[in-house]
Scaffold this motif. Structure first.
Motif, PDB file in Angstrom:
ATOM      1  N   PRO A 220      -8.111  -1.249  -0.589  1.00  0.00           N
ATOM      2  CA  PRO A 220      -6.669  -0.429  -0.530  1.00  0.00           C
ATOM      3  C   PRO A 220      -6.273   0.592  -0.773  1.00  0.00           C
ATOM      4  O   PRO A 220      -4.726   1.201   0.144  1.00  0.00           O
ATOM      5  CB  PRO A 220      -6.913  -0.533  -2.058  1.00  0.00           C
ATOM      6  CG  PRO A 220      -8.486  -0.725  -2.919  1.00  0.00           C
ATOM      7  CD  PRO A 220      -8.520  -1.194  -0.899  1.00  0.00           C
ATOM      8  N   ALA A 221      -6.977   1.936  -0.466  1.00  0.00           N
ATOM      9  CA  ALA A 221      -7.086   2.585   0.775  1.00  0.00           C
ATOM     10  C   ALA A 221      -6.041   3.174   1.814  1.00  0.00           C
ATOM     11  O   ALA A 221      -5.426   3.499   2.046  1.00  0.00           O
ATOM     12  CB  ALA A 221      -8.280   3.898   0.755  1.00  0.00           C
ATOM     13  N   ALA A 222      -6.630   2.117   3.008  1.00  0.00           N
ATOM     14  CA  ALA A 222      -6.582   2.132   3.761  1.00  0.00           C
ATOM     15  C   ALA A 222      -4.592   1.687   3.773  1.00  0.00           C
ATOM     16  O   ALA A 222      -4.116   1.398   4.981  1.00  0.00           O
ATOM     17  CB  ALA A 222      -7.371   0.598   4.731  1.00  0.00           C
ATOM     18  N   ASP A 223      -4.822   0.171   2.597  1.00  0.00           N
ATOM     19  CA  ASP A 223      -3.152  -0.276   2.954  1.00  0.00           C
ATOM     20  C   ASP A 223      -2.436   0.567   2.545  1.00  0.00           C
ATOM     21  O   ASP A 223      -1.202   0.707   3.092  1.00  0.00           O
ATOM     22  CB  ASP A 223      -3.945  -1.450   1.519  1.00  0.00           C
ATOM     23  CG  ASP A 223      -2.297  -2.113   1.588  1.00  0.00           C
ATOM     24  OD1 ASP A 223      -1.316  -2.270   2.011  1.00  0.00           O
ATOM     25  OD2 ASP A 223      -2.198  -2.532   0.193  1.00  0.00           O
ATOM     26  N   LEU A 224      -2.334   1.578   1.688  1.00  0.00           N
ATOM     27  CA  LEU A 224      -1.580   2.735   1.248  1.00  0.00           C
ATOM     28  C   LEU A 224      -1.325   3.452   2.420  1.00  0.00           C
ATOM     29  O   LEU A 224      -0.512   3.913   2.477  1.00  0.00           O
ATOM     30  CB  LEU A 224      -2.011   3.545   0.205  1.00  0.00           C
ATOM     31  CG  LEU A 224      -1.423   4.661  -0.470  1.00  0.00           C
ATOM     32  CD1 LEU A 224      -0.085   3.974  -1.020  1.00  0.00           C
ATOM     33  CD2 LEU A 224      -2.518   5.362  -1.785  1.00  0.00           C
ATOM     34  N   ARG A 225      -2.460   3.820   2.787  1.00  0.00           N
ATOM     35  CA  ARG A 225      -2.723   5.393   3.905  1.00  0.00           C
ATOM     36  C   ARG A 225      -1.901   4.536   5.272  1.00  0.00           C
ATOM     37  O   ARG A 225      -0.878   4.682   5.830  1.00  0.00           O
ATOM     38  CB  ARG A 225      -3.897   5.498   4.946  1.00  0.00           C
ATOM     39  CG  ARG A 225      -4.505   6.353   3.748  1.00  0.00           C
ATOM     40  CD  ARG A 225      -5.935   6.526   3.881  1.00  0.00           C
ATOM     41  NE  ARG A 225      -7.032   7.469   2.889  1.00  0.00           N
ATOM     42  CZ  ARG A 225      -7.990   7.388   2.938  1.00  0.00           C
ATOM     43  NH1 ARG A 225      -8.863   6.324   3.777  1.00  0.00           N
ATOM     44  NH2 ARG A 225      -8.714   8.110   1.875  1.00  0.00           N
ATOM     45  N   SER A 226      -1.632   2.759   5.661  1.00  0.00           N
ATOM     46  CA  SER A 226      -0.861   2.459   6.389  1.00  0.00           C
ATOM     47  C   SER A 226       0.353   2.291   6.370  1.00  0.00           C
ATOM     48  O   SER A 226       0.617   2.976   7.065  1.00  0.00           O
ATOM     49  CB  SER A 226      -1.834   0.873   7.156  1.00  0.00           C
ATOM     50  OG  SER A 226      -2.055   0.128   6.082  1.00  0.00           O
ATOM     51  N   TRP A 227       0.765   2.354   5.307  1.00  0.00           N
ATOM     52  CA  TRP A 227       2.212   1.733   4.599  1.00  0.00           C
ATOM     53  C   TRP A 227       2.549   3.077   4.813  1.00  0.00           C
ATOM     54  O   TRP A 227       3.938   2.533   5.435  1.00  0.00           O
ATOM     55  CB  TRP A 227       2.285   0.833   3.366  1.00  0.00           C
ATOM     56  CG  TRP A 227       3.395   0.772   2.905  1.00  0.00           C
ATOM     57  CD1 TRP A 227       4.567   1.213   2.483  1.00  0.00           C
ATOM     58  CD2 TRP A 227       3.868  -0.739   3.585  1.00  0.00           C
ATOM     59  NE1 TRP A 227       5.340   0.589   2.084  1.00  0.00           N
ATOM     60  CE2 TRP A 227       5.303  -0.977   3.420  1.00  0.00           C
ATOM     61  CE3 TRP A 227       4.115  -1.310   4.789  1.00  0.00           C
ATOM     62  CZ2 TRP A 227       6.048  -1.696   3.881  1.00  0.00           C
ATOM     63  CZ3 TRP A 227       4.904  -2.288   4.504  1.00  0.00           C
ATOM     64  CH2 TRP A 227       6.162  -2.582   3.953  1.00  0.00           C
ATOM     65  N   THR A 228       1.885   3.816   4.187  1.00  0.00           N
ATOM     66  CA  THR A 228       2.519   5.489   4.467  1.00  0.00           C
ATOM     67  C   THR A 228       2.584   5.712   5.897  1.00  0.00           C
ATOM     68  O   THR A 228       4.002   6.698   6.479  1.00  0.00           O
ATOM     69  CB  THR A 228       1.270   6.525   3.283  1.00  0.00           C
ATOM     70  OG1 THR A 228       1.634   5.459   2.612  1.00  0.00           O
ATOM     71  CG2 THR A 228       2.524   7.379   3.662  1.00  0.00           C
ATOM     72  N   ALA A 229       2.291   5.328   6.362  1.00  0.00           N
ATOM     73  CA  ALA A 229       2.009   5.993   8.290  1.00  0.00           C
ATOM     74  C   ALA A 229       3.371   5.058   8.829  1.00  0.00           C
ATOM     75  O   ALA A 229       3.872   5.711   9.443  1.00  0.00           O
ATOM     76  CB  ALA A 229       0.987   5.901   8.802  1.00  0.00           C
TER      77      ALA A 229
END
Length: 242
Positions: A220-229
Motif C-alpha cells: 500500500p505505501a508503494a501504491d500511494l507513493r507511485s500514484w502520487t509520483a
C-alpha cells in the motif's frame, strides 16, 4: 464532478479492440488524454478503475485492449499464451499501442497535443515500447513494468518523457535490468526518471495480488507513493505544454 465511462470499440492491427473511456462530464473543453495499458490478463476492471481515477484528476482516461476484443486471460495459462504472442512480435505490440494512441487523440474531449500513457506489469512494457517507437506522446509511466528492449534498434532520440515506478524486490526486473534500462534511455537521450521502492515486489499496485512466494504482492505505501509520483509527473508535463 460527474464521472462517466463507456465501452469503446476501436480498430487496430489484429483488431477490433474494446476498451473503456472515462471522463468528467462537468468539465468543459478539451483536456489531456491518458492511455491505461493492462497487465498480462488483458483489459479488466483494474484498468477501468485507473481510467476512472484519471478522469477524477481532470484527464480523459482510456483503458485500452492489447489482445483483441473478446480475448482475455481467463486463466494464467491463457494469459501467458496471449502475452507470449506479443513478446514474440514486438512490432505488433508497438503498432497496437500506436493505434490506441491515435484513437485517444481522435476523441472529441481530448486535446491531441496533450497525451500520456500509464501501464501496469506487461502494460509497463507496452508504454515503454510506445516511447521507444519515437512517438510524440508527451510522456509515459511504467508501474512495476518489464524492461527488456525489443531485439532491434529503437528510436534515438526518444522524445517522450519517461517515469518508471519499480519495486526493488521485483523478480521480473532485477537491479541489473534497472541499470540496463537507465543505460538504454540515456543512450536514447530520453528525459527519464526511475523511482525504486524498497521491500516492494511485483504488482505492488494491485490489492487482489498476494503471492509473496512468487515475488508478487500488494504494497500500500508503494501504491500511494507511485500514484502520487504519477500525478506530479503529469501535472508538470501538461502544464509545461500549456
Amino acid at each position: 464532478m460527474t464521472i462517466r465511462s463507456e465501452f469503446l470499440i476501436y480498430e487496430g492491427p489484429g483488431g477490433p479492440f474494446e476498451g473503456v473511456v472515462a471522463w468528467d462530464d462537468s468539465l468543459q473543453g478539451k483536456r489531456p488524454g491518458v492511455l491505461v495499458a493492462p497487465g498480462f490478463l488483458g483489459q479488466s476492471q483494474f484498468e477501468t478503475d485507473k481510467a476512472i481515477a484519471l478522469a477524477g484528476l481532470g484527464y480523459v482516461g482510456f483503458a485500452i485492449d492489447i489482445y483483441g476484443r473478446g480475448r482475455r486471460g481467463e486463466t494464467l495459462e491463457q494469459a501467458t499464451e496471449l502475452m507470449g504472442e506479443l513478446n514474440d512480435d514486438r512490432p505488433m505490440l508497438q503498432r497496437r499501442m500506436t493505434a490506441a494512441l491515435s484513437t485517444l487523440r481522435g476523441l472529441e474531449r481530448v486535446d491531441p497535443d496533450k497525451t500520456g500513457a500509464i501501464g501496469f506489469c506487461l502494460g509497463g512494457k507496452c508504454v515503454l515500447d510506445l516511447a521507444r517507437t519515437g512517438s510524440d506522446i508527451s510522456g509515459v509511466v511504467s508501474f512495476h513494468g518489464v524492461f527488456d528492449p525489443p531485439p532491434y534498434d529503437t528510436a534515438k532520440p526518444v522524445s517522450a518523457k519517461i517515469l518508471v515506478l519499480h519495486g526493488w524486490d521485483d523478480p521480473l526486473a532485477s537491479p541489473d535490468d534497472v541499470a540496463a534500462l537507465a543505460t538504454e534511455l540515456s543512450t536514447a537521450r530520453a528525459d527519464w526518471q526511475i523511482h525504486a521502492y524498497g521491500a516492494t515486489a511485483h504488482a505492488f499496485t494491485n490489492p487482489s495480488v498476494n503471492l509473496p512466494e512468487q515475488g508478487m504482492a500488494y504494497q500500500p505505501a508503494a501504491d500511494l507513493r507511485s500514484w502520487t509520483a504519477m500525478k506530479f509527473f503529469f501535472e508538470e508535463l501538461f502544464s509545461a505544454n500549456a
